[in-house]
Motif scaffolding. Structure first.
Motif, PDB file in Angstrom:
ATOM      1  N   ARG A 104       0.860  -1.181   0.000  1.00 51.93           N
ATOM      2  CA  ARG A 104       0.000   0.000   0.000  1.00 51.93           C
ATOM      3  C   ARG A 104       0.899   1.235   0.000  1.00 51.93           C
ATOM      4  NH1 ARG A 104      -3.151   0.124   5.706  1.00 51.93           N
ATOM      5  NH2 ARG A 104      -2.452  -1.836   6.538  1.00 51.93           N
ATOM      6  N   LEU A 143      11.193  -0.012  10.778  1.00 52.11           N
ATOM      7  CA  LEU A 143      10.986  -1.335  10.212  1.00 52.11           C
ATOM      8  C   LEU A 143       9.757  -1.306   9.311  1.00 52.11           C
ATOM      9  CD1 LEU A 143      11.175  -4.746  12.003  1.00 52.11           C
ATOM     10  CD2 LEU A 143       9.189  -4.197  10.626  1.00 52.11           C
ATOM     11  N   TRP A 157       7.451  -3.797   6.930  1.00 55.18           N
ATOM     12  CA  TRP A 157       7.163  -5.177   6.514  1.00 55.18           C
ATOM     13  C   TRP A 157       6.156  -5.114   5.364  1.00 55.18           C
ATOM     14  CZ3 TRP A 157       8.327 -10.024   6.154  1.00 55.18           C
ATOM     15  CH2 TRP A 157       7.334 -10.966   5.832  1.00 55.18           C
ATOM     16  N   GLU A 184       3.821  -7.304   3.314  1.00 53.13           N
ATOM     17  CA  GLU A 184       3.174  -8.614   3.336  1.00 53.13           C
ATOM     18  C   GLU A 184       3.112  -9.242   1.930  1.00 53.13           C
ATOM     19  OE1 GLU A 184       2.011 -10.086   6.176  1.00 53.13           O
ATOM     20  OE2 GLU A 184       1.173 -11.825   5.143  1.00 53.13           O
ATOM     21  N   GLN A 209       6.484 -10.396   1.129  1.00 49.88           N
ATOM     22  CA  GLN A 209       7.182 -11.050   2.256  1.00 49.88           C
ATOM     23  C   GLN A 209       8.593 -10.492   2.453  1.00 49.88           C
ATOM     24  OE1 GLN A 209       5.821 -14.163   4.157  1.00 49.88           O
ATOM     25  NE2 GLN A 209       4.135 -12.822   3.636  1.00 49.88           N
ATOM     26  N   GLN A 260      11.083  -7.624   4.513  1.00 51.59           N
ATOM     27  CA  GLN A 260      11.281  -6.724   5.642  1.00 51.59           C
ATOM     28  C   GLN A 260      12.489  -5.832   5.359  1.00 51.59           C
ATOM     29  OE1 GLN A 260      11.309  -7.834  10.154  1.00 51.59           O
ATOM     30  NE2 GLN A 260      13.451  -7.856   9.579  1.00 51.59           N
ATOM     31  N   ARG A 306      14.783  -2.957   7.323  1.00 50.18           N
ATOM     32  CA  ARG A 306      15.063  -2.279   8.575  1.00 50.18           C
ATOM     33  C   ARG A 306      16.042  -1.163   8.278  1.00 50.18           C
ATOM     34  NH1 ARG A 306      16.773  -6.101  13.073  1.00 50.18           N
ATOM     35  NH2 ARG A 306      18.258  -6.975  11.590  1.00 50.18           N
ATOM     36  N   LEU A 364      11.451 -13.436   3.093  1.00 49.94           N
ATOM     37  CA  LEU A 364      11.131 -14.778   3.557  1.00 49.94           C
ATOM     38  C   LEU A 364      10.950 -15.699   2.358  1.00 49.94           C
ATOM     39  CD1 LEU A 364       8.801 -14.269   6.640  1.00 49.94           C
ATOM     40  CD2 LEU A 364      11.280 -14.431   6.508  1.00 49.94           C
ATOM     41  N   PRO A 379      10.734 -20.117   1.346  1.00 46.23           N
ATOM     42  CA  PRO A 379      12.081 -20.660   1.206  1.00 46.23           C
ATOM     43  C   PRO A 379      12.676 -20.445  -0.194  1.00 46.23           C
ATOM     44  CG  PRO A 379      10.434 -22.429   1.098  1.00 46.23           C
ATOM     45  CD  PRO A 379       9.692 -21.158   1.384  1.00 46.23           C
ATOM     46  N   ARG A 406      18.825 -12.570   2.807  1.00 41.81           N
ATOM     47  CA  ARG A 406      19.095 -11.401   3.652  1.00 41.81           C
ATOM     48  C   ARG A 406      20.339 -10.680   3.171  1.00 41.81           C
ATOM     49  NH1 ARG A 406      19.434 -11.578  10.334  1.00 41.81           N
ATOM     50  NH2 ARG A 406      20.203  -9.469  10.620  1.00 41.81           N
ATOM     51  N   GLN A 465      26.237  -6.383   1.198  1.00 44.66           N
ATOM     52  CA  GLN A 465      26.769  -7.681   1.589  1.00 44.66           C
ATOM     53  C   GLN A 465      25.620  -8.669   1.822  1.00 44.66           C
ATOM     54  OE1 GLN A 465      29.040  -7.890   5.314  1.00 44.66           O
ATOM     55  NE2 GLN A 465      30.459  -9.207   4.225  1.00 44.66           N
ATOM     56  N   GLN A 466      25.771  -9.857   1.253  1.00 44.32           N
ATOM     57  CA  GLN A 466      24.777 -10.904   1.471  1.00 44.32           C
ATOM     58  C   GLN A 466      25.010 -11.514   2.854  1.00 44.32           C
ATOM     59  OE1 GLN A 466      25.002 -14.175  -1.282  1.00 44.32           O
ATOM     60  NE2 GLN A 466      22.964 -14.945  -0.732  1.00 44.32           N
ATOM     61  N   LEU A 467      23.921 -11.682   3.633  1.00 47.23           N
ATOM     62  CA  LEU A 467      24.052 -12.196   5.000  1.00 47.23           C
ATOM     63  C   LEU A 467      23.340 -13.536   5.155  1.00 47.23           C
ATOM     64  CD1 LEU A 467      23.252  -8.992   7.110  1.00 47.23           C
ATOM     65  CD2 LEU A 467      25.492  -9.775   6.335  1.00 47.23           C
ATOM     66  N   THR A 468      23.731 -14.266   6.185  1.00 49.54           N
ATOM     67  CA  THR A 468      22.994 -15.466   6.576  1.00 49.54           C
ATOM     68  C   THR A 468      21.656 -15.015   7.176  1.00 49.54           C
ATOM     69  OG1 THR A 468      25.013 -16.695   7.016  1.00 49.54           O
ATOM     70  CG2 THR A 468      23.033 -17.460   8.124  1.00 49.54           C
ATOM     71  N   PRO A 469      20.531 -15.537   6.666  1.00 52.06           N
ATOM     72  CA  PRO A 469      19.209 -15.079   7.149  1.00 52.06           C
ATOM     73  C   PRO A 469      18.994 -15.381   8.641  1.00 52.06           C
ATOM     74  CG  PRO A 469      18.983 -16.373   5.135  1.00 52.06           C
ATOM     75  CD  PRO A 469      20.395 -16.559   5.586  1.00 52.06           C
TER      76      PRO A 469
END
Lengths: 185, 185
Positions: A20, A76, A78, A80, A83, A85, A87, A162, A164, A168, A181-185
């Motif tokens: 929205r 933050l 989000w 929907e 999916q 997020q 921050r 999110l 699968p 992140r 930088q690609q991060l571990t989710p």
């Protein structure tokens, strides 16, 4: 790490356009006692360079918290529908009656879009204090002193989608460039 | 001000029951540098006396933040169906492998309800760090050390119901009683 110009902005705007236009987001500040506080606000827009802003009452606690010693603000969002997020963290800057351009124009325009019902509280008693019966103001035309715009000057973004599989990444502003930088989710 | 026993709990549970049983909520902590940080978690339950809890990875930044010097945790729950916002603040307590009852049981039960897919990350690399390819664990049966339950020992609640008219109240724990006060929204 790869330097890029505001690389999180286009994905952010795309996610927002599929959700929205004025999403509810959460913002966190730190009180003078060092306590985290958070609340929901309506994200009213992003200035061209990707500076998110919302409006609020200057007498609210979140504005108290944003002083020169502790201007830290986190947001933050989000989305929907996709999916995702986002921050966003950085410096919160309060633009009130003495605002310079472009923020003076943003503030006037934000006020002009408010319904009379939503203008009324800015003429009433301070929010978050003991309840007192509000008094009807004589005019709702001009934005009163408590009506302020808060801009978030972003210097770090953490993005999560999110799955699968979950995905992140972090975006960090260093000087005029952004490190991704690609991060571990 | 009127003293009462956990007066916000019943309205909270009622609002949750009209929304979804495990709502997404936002939690805020303060980093050692004094920066506010926030993220979304799934509220897994409330212990009998009204202690909300969620589970997370002990290697995540929010758990880093919750040390003995700075255990402050804030949680925001927005219930769309009834247009109510609850902001809970208090002390965050991390219950891991050495947890005592009732938290050891809560942790075991929370683990048993996770799907294999949701268990996997707790055996993988630390979240929020540079991405590395995860390695498949030999067994997913027992909760590993990084799986922790975080309980929020609430001492203050700010409640808001969007109207018109908006309504707002604060609940503050003083000793064994709660003080309730109606606030200006």
């Amino acid at each position: 790490m790869t330097p890029q110009p505001t690389p999180w902005l286009e994905p952010f705007e795309r996610a927002m356009s599929r959700d929205r236009p004025n999403p509810r987001v959460q913002v966190a500040t730190v009180s003078p006692d060092g306590l985290p506080t958070l609340r929901t606000v309506v994200l009213r827009g992003l200035l061209g360079d990707g500076t998110p802003w919302f409006h609020t009452d200057a007498r609210s606690r979140k504005v108290d918290h944003l002083d020169s010693e502790r201007p830290h603000l986190a947001m933050l969002a989000w989305f929907e529908a996709t999916q995702q997020q986002f921050r966003l963290t950085g410096r919160g800057v309060v633009h009130g009656e003495g605002a310079t351009e472009p923020w003076a124009a943003v503030r006037r325009s934000a006020w002009s879009r408010l319904t009379p019902e939503n203008r009324l509280p800015f003429f009433g008693p301070p929010p978050g204090r003991r309840y007192v019966e509000p008094v009807e103001p004589s005019s709702l035309e001009a934005p009163p002193q408590p009506f302020v715009v808060v801009a978030l000057e972003v210097d770090e973004v953490d993005w999560l989608r999110l799955g699968p599989p979950h995905q992140r990444a972090s975006f960090r502003k260093v000087g005029a460039t952004w490190l991704v930088q690609q991060l571990t989710p």
